[in-house]
Design an enzyme around this catalytic site. Structure first.
Site, PDB file in Angstrom:
ATOM      1  N   ASP A  10      78.582  20.344 -71.468  1.00 30.10           N
ATOM      2  CA  ASP A  10      78.149  21.082 -69.657  1.00 30.10           C
ATOM      3  C   ASP A  10      77.959  21.786 -69.879  1.00 30.10           C
ATOM      4  O   ASP A  10      77.650  22.184 -70.417  1.00 30.10           O
ATOM      5  CB  ASP A  10      79.908  20.665 -68.833  1.00 30.10           C
ATOM      6  CG  ASP A  10      79.814  21.697 -67.253  1.00 30.10           C
ATOM      7  OD1 ASP A  10      78.955  21.393 -66.790  1.00 30.10           O
ATOM      8  OD2 ASP A  10      80.517  21.830 -67.593  1.00 30.10           O
ATOM      9  N   SER A  11      77.475  22.206 -68.581  1.00 31.54           N
ATOM     10  CA  SER A  11      76.751  23.635 -68.557  1.00 31.54           C
ATOM     11  C   SER A  11      78.091  25.107 -69.691  1.00 31.54           C
ATOM     12  O   SER A  11      77.881  25.696 -69.314  1.00 31.54           O
ATOM     13  CB  SER A  11      76.531  24.284 -66.878  1.00 31.54           C
ATOM     14  OG  SER A  11      77.715  24.397 -65.766  1.00 31.54           O
ATOM     15  N   GLY A  43      73.742  25.045 -61.906  1.00 33.12           N
ATOM     16  CA  GLY A  43      73.600  24.513 -60.152  1.00 33.12           C
ATOM     17  C   GLY A  43      72.758  25.226 -59.933  1.00 33.12           C
ATOM     18  O   GLY A  43      72.055  25.026 -58.484  1.00 33.12           O
ATOM     19  N   CYS A  73      78.563  16.842 -66.319  1.00 28.35           N
ATOM     20  CA  CYS A  73      77.810  17.768 -65.366  1.00 28.35           C
ATOM     21  C   CYS A  73      77.504  17.115 -64.434  1.00 28.35           C
ATOM     22  O   CYS A  73      76.662  15.900 -64.980  1.00 28.35           O
ATOM     23  CB  CYS A  73      77.432  18.724 -66.334  1.00 28.35           C
ATOM     24  SG  CYS A  73      76.000  19.803 -65.597  1.00 28.35           S
ATOM     25  N   GLU A 152      84.010  30.110 -64.653  1.00 29.28           N
ATOM     26  CA  GLU A 152      83.755  30.647 -65.756  1.00 29.28           C
ATOM     27  C   GLU A 152      84.115  32.227 -66.228  1.00 29.28           C
ATOM     28  O   GLU A 152      84.414  32.557 -67.491  1.00 29.28           O
ATOM     29  CB  GLU A 152      82.205  30.353 -66.184  1.00 29.28           C
ATOM     30  CG  GLU A 152      81.351  29.159 -65.951  1.00 29.28           C
ATOM     31  CD  GLU A 152      81.318  28.794 -67.391  1.00 29.28           C
ATOM     32  OE1 GLU A 152      81.458  29.081 -68.501  1.00 29.28           O
ATOM     33  OE2 GLU A 152      81.924  27.545 -67.485  1.00 29.28           O
ATOM     34  N   CYS A 184      81.171  18.311 -58.240  1.00 27.04           N
ATOM     35  CA  CYS A 184      80.666  19.397 -60.230  1.00 27.04           C
ATOM     36  C   CYS A 184      82.391  20.221 -60.621  1.00 27.04           C
ATOM     37  O   CYS A 184      83.287  19.231 -60.633  1.00 27.04           O
ATOM     38  CB  CYS A 184      80.433  20.611 -59.282  1.00 27.04           C
ATOM     39  SG  CYS A 184      80.713  21.753 -60.672  1.00 27.04           S
ATOM     40  N   THR A 185      81.637  19.279 -61.847  1.00 28.72           N
ATOM     41  CA  THR A 185      83.419  19.119 -62.981  1.00 28.72           C
ATOM     42  C   THR A 185      83.775  20.405 -62.967  1.00 28.72           C
ATOM     43  O   THR A 185      85.512  20.874 -63.444  1.00 28.72           O
ATOM     44  CB  THR A 185      82.754  18.910 -64.553  1.00 28.72           C
ATOM     45  OG1 THR A 185      81.732  19.259 -65.018  1.00 28.72           O
ATOM     46  CG2 THR A 185      81.969  17.222 -63.760  1.00 28.72           C
ATOM     47  N   HIS A 186      83.512  21.340 -62.371  1.00 27.47           N
ATOM     48  CA  HIS A 186      84.187  22.945 -62.626  1.00 27.47           C
ATOM     49  C   HIS A 186      85.446  22.571 -61.066  1.00 27.47           C
ATOM     50  O   HIS A 186      86.322  24.110 -61.882  1.00 27.47           O
ATOM     51  CB  HIS A 186      83.467  24.159 -62.698  1.00 27.47           C
ATOM     52  CG  HIS A 186      82.627  24.659 -63.769  1.00 27.47           C
ATOM     53  ND1 HIS A 186      81.263  23.592 -64.260  1.00 27.47           N
ATOM     54  CD2 HIS A 186      82.293  25.508 -64.412  1.00 27.47           C
ATOM     55  CE1 HIS A 186      80.837  24.651 -64.664  1.00 27.47           C
ATOM     56  NE2 HIS A 186      81.494  25.151 -65.223  1.00 27.47           N
TER      57      HIS A 186
HETATM   58  N1  DGL Z   1      79.634  21.652 -64.282  1.00 31.62           N
HETATM   59  C1  DGL Z   1      78.409  20.826 -63.475  1.00 31.62           C
HETATM   60  C2  DGL Z   1      78.817  20.262 -62.548  1.00 31.62           C
HETATM   61  O1  DGL Z   1      78.758  19.332 -62.805  1.00 31.62           O
HETATM   62  C3  DGL Z   1      77.926  22.278 -62.817  1.00 31.62           C
HETATM   63  C4  DGL Z   1      78.240  23.519 -62.725  1.00 31.62           C
HETATM   64  C5  DGL Z   1      77.014  24.378 -63.246  1.00 31.62           C
HETATM   65  O2  DGL Z   1      76.926  24.733 -63.517  1.00 31.62           O
HETATM   66  O3  DGL Z   1      76.431  25.273 -61.884  1.00 31.62           O
HETATM   67  O4  DGL Z   1      77.579  20.633 -61.394  1.00 31.62           O
END
Ligand code: DGL
Length: 287
Positions: A10-11, A43, A73, A152, A184-186
Site C-alpha cells: 500500500d502507499s 491519493g 491500495c 498515517e 481506500c484501505t486507510h
Molecule cells: N490506501 C490507499 C487506497 O486504498 C491510498 C491512500 C493514499 O495514499 O492516498 O487508496
C-alpha cells in the site's frame, strides 16, 4: 528457489487492514508487507508518479520471490494494476471500491463512496458506476483528501480529522445513503470515527478486504500454490521508517513484530507530482 510468499503493498499503513483479512483467510501463508510511507499519501499524486513507485515496489517484492501480489491500495489498483499485470506472470490481485455489493444491499437505493481523489477521478471508477448502478439507484462519490494523512500520522481521533469526516459524509446523510463504501484501505482504520457521525442502524460500511482475501485464496488454489503449513510468517517493510511508524505498524497489527526499513528508489525526477487542476493532463503514461 521456491516461491513461498505473498507480497502485499500500500502507499502506507492502510493496507494492513487488507493484510489482516488475508491472515484470517490464509493462516498458513508467509506474508510480506510493504508500506510506501515515505511517499504516502498517493491519493492526490499523478498517475505517472504512482505507477513509478508501484513498479519499484513490485521489483522489490519480486526479488523476495513472491508467488502472488496483492495491491492493498485502491488508488494504485486504479492507476497501475494493468501495467503490472502486463509484466508479471504470477497472480496479481487488486482492490477497488465495492460498488456492486453496496448497491445490491442498499434499501434506500443510494450509496456513498469515500475514496481518494485519484480513485474517484479514474476511468475504472466511472466504469464501475456505469456497470453496477441501475436506474433508480444512485452513487454519491466523495473524494476525501486529508484522511489517509490523518491515519498515517496517527491523528484518527484529532478534532480536525473528525471535522473532515463530518464534512465528507454530510452529502451521504442529506441523500439518505444507507451503505458507505470504504474505497481506500486507510478508511477501515477510521471505522469508529465514521460511525460516530451516523446512528449505526442507519448505515453499513462496506469494506472489500475479506473479498480480496477470498479472491487471493481462489487464485492460489488455481495455481496449486496454497501453502500446506498451518502457521505462516509475516515480515514488514516500510520506506522512510521512523520510530513513530514502527509503533503504528505494531499497534495496527496487534502483536509484537519486527519492522524493517526499505528505501526503494524509482525514477521520480521529471515526473508530475500532483494532480493537475483539471485532474486530467497527467495521464501520459511514461512506460
Ligand atoms: N490506501 C490507499 C487506497 O486504498 C491510498 C491512500 C493514499 O495514499 O492516498 O487508496
Amino acid at each position: 528457489m521456491l516461491k513461498t510468499s505473498i507480497g502485499i503493498f500500500d502507499s502506507g499503513l492502510g493496507g494492513l487492514s487488507v493484510m489482516k483479512a488475508i491472515r484470517k483467510e490464509l493462516p498458513g501463508e508467509n506474508l510480506i508487507y510493504f508500506g510506501d510511507c515515505q511517499y504516502a499519501p498517493y491519493g492526490d499524486r499523478s498517475q505517472a508518479f504512482i505507477t513509478n513507485r508501484v513498479l519499484a515496489i513490485t521489483d522489490f517484492l519480486m526479488n523476495q520471490r513472491i508467488k502472488a501480489l496483492v495491491f492493498a491500495c485502491n488508488t494504485a489498483t486504479m492507476m497501475s494494476i494493468a501495467e503490472v499485470r502486463k509484466r508479471l506472470k504470477i497472480p496479481v490481485i487488486g482492490i477497488e471500491p465495492a460498488i456492486k455489493p453496496a448497491i445490491k444491499e442498499s434499501q434506500t437505493g443510494c450509496i456513498g463512496v469515500m475514496a481518494t481523489t485519484r480513485t474517484i477521478q479514474s476511468s475504472r471508477f466511472s466504469w464501475l458506476i456505469e456497470q453496477f448502478v441501475q436506474k433508480g439507484s444512485r452513487v454519491i462519490p466523495q473524494a476525501c483528501p486529508g484522511l489517509a494523512d490523518a491515519v498515517e500520522s496517527g491523528q484518527n481521533n484529532e478534532p480536525h480529522t473528525k471535522e473532515l469526516i463530518k464534512k465528507y459524509t454530510l452529502p451521504f446523510i442529506e441523500n439518505h445513503c444507507d451503505r458507505i463504501v470504504l474505497g481506500c484501505t486507510h478508511y477501515p482504520l477510521l471505522t469508529d470515527q465514521i460511525l460516530e457521525v451516523f446512528p449505526p442502524e442507519t448505515v453499513k460500511l462496506i469494506d472489500p478486504s475479506d473479498a480480496v482475501a477470498r479472491q487471493l485464496k481462489r487464485r492460489l488454489i488455481e495455481i496449486q500454490g496454497l501453502s500446506s503449513n498451518s502457521v505462516g510468517s509475516e515480515s514488514f517493510w516500510i520506506s522512510g521508517l521512523t520510530d513513530r511508524t514502527k509503533v503504528a505498524v505494531e499497534q495496527l497489527w496487534g502483536t509484537p513484530i519486527v519492522v524493517q526499513n526499505a528505501n526503494i528508489f524509482s525514477v521520480l525526477e521529471n515526473l508530475p507530482n500532483q494532480v493537475s487542476s483539471n485532474g486530467r493532463s497527467f495521464d501520459s503514461n511514461p512506460f
